[in-house]
Scaffold this motif. Structure first.
Motif, PDB file in Angstrom:
ATOM      1  N   ALA A  92     -12.419   3.653   2.650  1.00  0.00           N
ATOM      2  CA  ALA A  92     -13.178   2.525   2.104  1.00  0.00           C
ATOM      3  C   ALA A  92     -13.116   1.310   3.012  1.00  0.00           C
ATOM      4  O   ALA A  92     -14.076   0.532   3.076  1.00  0.00           O
ATOM      5  CB  ALA A  92     -12.645   2.171   0.712  1.00  0.00           C
ATOM      6  N   GLY A  93     -12.009   1.126   3.736  1.00  0.00           N
ATOM      7  CA  GLY A  93     -11.892  -0.049   4.596  1.00  0.00           C
ATOM      8  C   GLY A  93     -12.895  -0.065   5.732  1.00  0.00           C
ATOM      9  O   GLY A  93     -13.785  -0.924   5.778  1.00  0.00           O
ATOM     10  N   PRO A  94     -12.828   0.899   6.665  1.00  0.00           N
ATOM     11  CA  PRO A  94     -13.760   0.877   7.796  1.00  0.00           C
ATOM     12  C   PRO A  94     -15.223   1.038   7.416  1.00  0.00           C
ATOM     13  O   PRO A  94     -16.084   0.312   7.916  1.00  0.00           O
ATOM     14  CB  PRO A  94     -13.280   2.052   8.653  1.00  0.00           C
ATOM     15  N   VAL A  95     -15.555   1.991   6.524  1.00  0.00           N
ATOM     16  CA  VAL A  95     -16.968   2.247   6.241  1.00  0.00           C
ATOM     17  C   VAL A  95     -17.613   1.061   5.533  1.00  0.00           C
ATOM     18  O   VAL A  95     -18.759   0.692   5.830  1.00  0.00           O
ATOM     19  CB  VAL A  95     -17.144   3.548   5.426  1.00  0.00           C
ATOM     20  N   LEU A  96     -16.901   0.419   4.626  1.00  0.00           N
ATOM     21  CA  LEU A  96     -17.500  -0.696   3.900  1.00  0.00           C
ATOM     22  C   LEU A  96     -17.426  -1.996   4.681  1.00  0.00           C
ATOM     23  O   LEU A  96     -18.240  -2.900   4.453  1.00  0.00           O
ATOM     24  CB  LEU A  96     -16.836  -0.839   2.529  1.00  0.00           C
ATOM     25  N   ALA A  97     -16.483  -2.109   5.613  1.00  0.00           N
ATOM     26  CA  ALA A  97     -16.492  -3.262   6.507  1.00  0.00           C
ATOM     27  C   ALA A  97     -17.736  -3.230   7.397  1.00  0.00           C
ATOM     28  O   ALA A  97     -18.384  -4.265   7.626  1.00  0.00           O
ATOM     29  CB  ALA A  97     -15.221  -3.288   7.354  1.00  0.00           C
ATOM     30  N   ARG A  98     -18.093  -2.030   7.903  1.00  0.00           N
ATOM     31  CA  ARG A  98     -19.324  -1.905   8.698  1.00  0.00           C
ATOM     32  C   ARG A  98     -20.544  -2.266   7.859  1.00  0.00           C
ATOM     33  O   ARG A  98     -21.443  -2.989   8.308  1.00  0.00           O
ATOM     34  CB  ARG A  98     -19.475  -0.469   9.218  1.00  0.00           C
TER      35      ARG A  98
END
Length: 408
Positions: free
Chosen positions: A112-118
């Motif tokens: 959830a961190g990397p994909v939603l930060a993008r």
């Protein structure tokens, strides 16, 4: 609450994205000792890395589309809660089976961190600006893989391999507090979409028919596969075969990440001047040439640390350009479903990388040959994807991309 366009928000998004390299790179120096402590072989310990990537890939297919409906912030909070629990499970795992389970769950929450930060960057910025912001985010988050192996080696020497997962648990606690207390919701209500399976599948089908999306995604996935081949095999090659200590390995890894850091800075500085596609041509050429050089050195018997570390510094410089520019290119035409686009982008990236890492573990022959050939293949495929799918893209795709670059 932070302002969406503030540098502090960009720093928070970079910290969210850094979760991926932290969870993969910090325990690399400990892999040989973990194999001994858990009474298993190198292939099983390497599987913890591939299984993490597989779980990461699967989770992205879920969290991106769900966040298109309910917003980015609540899904990130839920993901970090799961990551925290799974990190504690890894720290106290009594066997390799428990560690494998913990790593899969850790990946499922951490995605959830990397994909939603993008996706949040695409929510906040227009595509051209998003490419620049993603480059500077990548520069900030490059500190994570630069420091992670050194920190991991230090924790290994003084506290044992379990302390590495305890530190990851602490990181999750800090990020949960920031998300809950300071982070605003970046996705406006008017852009939210249905979470019905038919809508999600229609979005995925639409994305897979976009030649530019497929091209940019394949460029990124191939470069990342080369990086992941190094992550999967480098500790066994450099520590067990070439005789480096865990601390020396950490220092060498830091030099390699410096190449990535330099590439992201170059990408951010020249994003407007050179344009996305010219930067990608330069970057994929560097990846192909450096990977091929490493493979050639391995095949002629140059089994020395410099023959691995030197070419991979250049490879990571190229990938430092590839990563933000290919992300921005893939997300640019799709502001209406940025979460789904980021999910599919990440799923394909992680799936291809996990397969590459598993092959390196399966065919590892005790030398650097298998790893080097996998890295070379990743660079060559990235260059081929650029030449066939982006450089020769029809003019109508270029017009669509230009129009998308003007959208917020």
């Amino acid at each position: 609450m932070l302002k969406l366009t503030s540098p502090a928000t960009v720093a928070v998004l970079a910290a969210l994205t850094a979760l991926g390299p932290l969870a993969t790179d910090m325990y690399l120096p400990a892999m040989p000792e973990m194999a001994e402590a858990l009474n298993t072989g190198p292939d099983q310990v390497q599987l913890t890395l591939s299984l993490y990537m597989a779980g990461f890939a699967l989770a992205q297919l879920l969290c991106g589309p769900v966040s298109d409906r309910f917003g980015r912030r609540p899904i990130m909070i839920g993901g970090f809660i799961l990551f925290l629990a799974a990190s504690l499970l890894c720290a106290f795992a009594p066997s390799i089976e428990w560690l494998l389970t913990g790593r899969f769950l850790q990946a499922f929450g951490g995605a959830a961190g990397p994909v939603l930060a993008r996706a949040a960057v695409r929510d906040i910025y227009a595509p051209t600006e998003a490419g620049r912001v993603l480059s500077y985010m990548a520069s900030t988050m490059a500190m994570a893989p630069a420091l992670a192996p050194v920190v991991g080696a230090g924790l290994l020497m003084f506290f044992g391999w379990q302390s590495i997962f305890m530190l990851l648990s602490l990181y999750a606690v800090v990020m949960l507090l920031i998300l809950a207390l300071l982070m605003p919701e970046p996705l406006p209500a008017e852009r939210r979409q249905s979470v019905a399976p038919g809508v999600i599948l229609a979005n995925f089908r639409m994305l897979l028919t976009q030649r530019s999306f497929v091209g940019y995604t394949l460029i990124n996935a191939s470069g990342f596969a080369g990086l992941f081949a190094f992550l999967s095999g480098s500790s066994f090659v450099l520590i067990e075969y070439m005789g480096l200590s865990p601390l020396q390995y950490g220092i060498g890894f830091t030099l390699i990440v410096a190449g990535f850091f330099s590439g992201t800075l170059f990408s951010g500085r020249y994003s407007h001047r050179l344009g996305r596609d010219r930067l990608l041509l330069l970057a994929t050429l560097l990846c192909a040439l450096s990977g091929s050089s490493m493979a050639t050195l391995a095949l002629v018997g140059a089994h020395q640390p410099w023959a691995v570390i030197g070419p991979h510094i250049v490879f990571l410089f190229g990938f430092g350009i590839v990563m933000p520019q290919s992300m921005a290119g893939a997300l640019a035409p799709n502001p209406q479903c940025a979460g789904s686009a980021s999910s599919l982008f990440g799923f394909l990236q992680m799936t291809i990388a996990a397969l590459g890492g598993a092959l390196v573990g399966q065919f590892h022959d005790g030398t650097s040959r298998t790893m080097a050939m996998a890295i070379a293949l990743g660079g060559l495929v990235a260059l081929g994807a650029y030449l066939l799918l982006i450089h020769r893209a029809p003019e109508r795709i270029n017009r669509t991309r230009s129009a998308a670059d003007r959208q917020p």
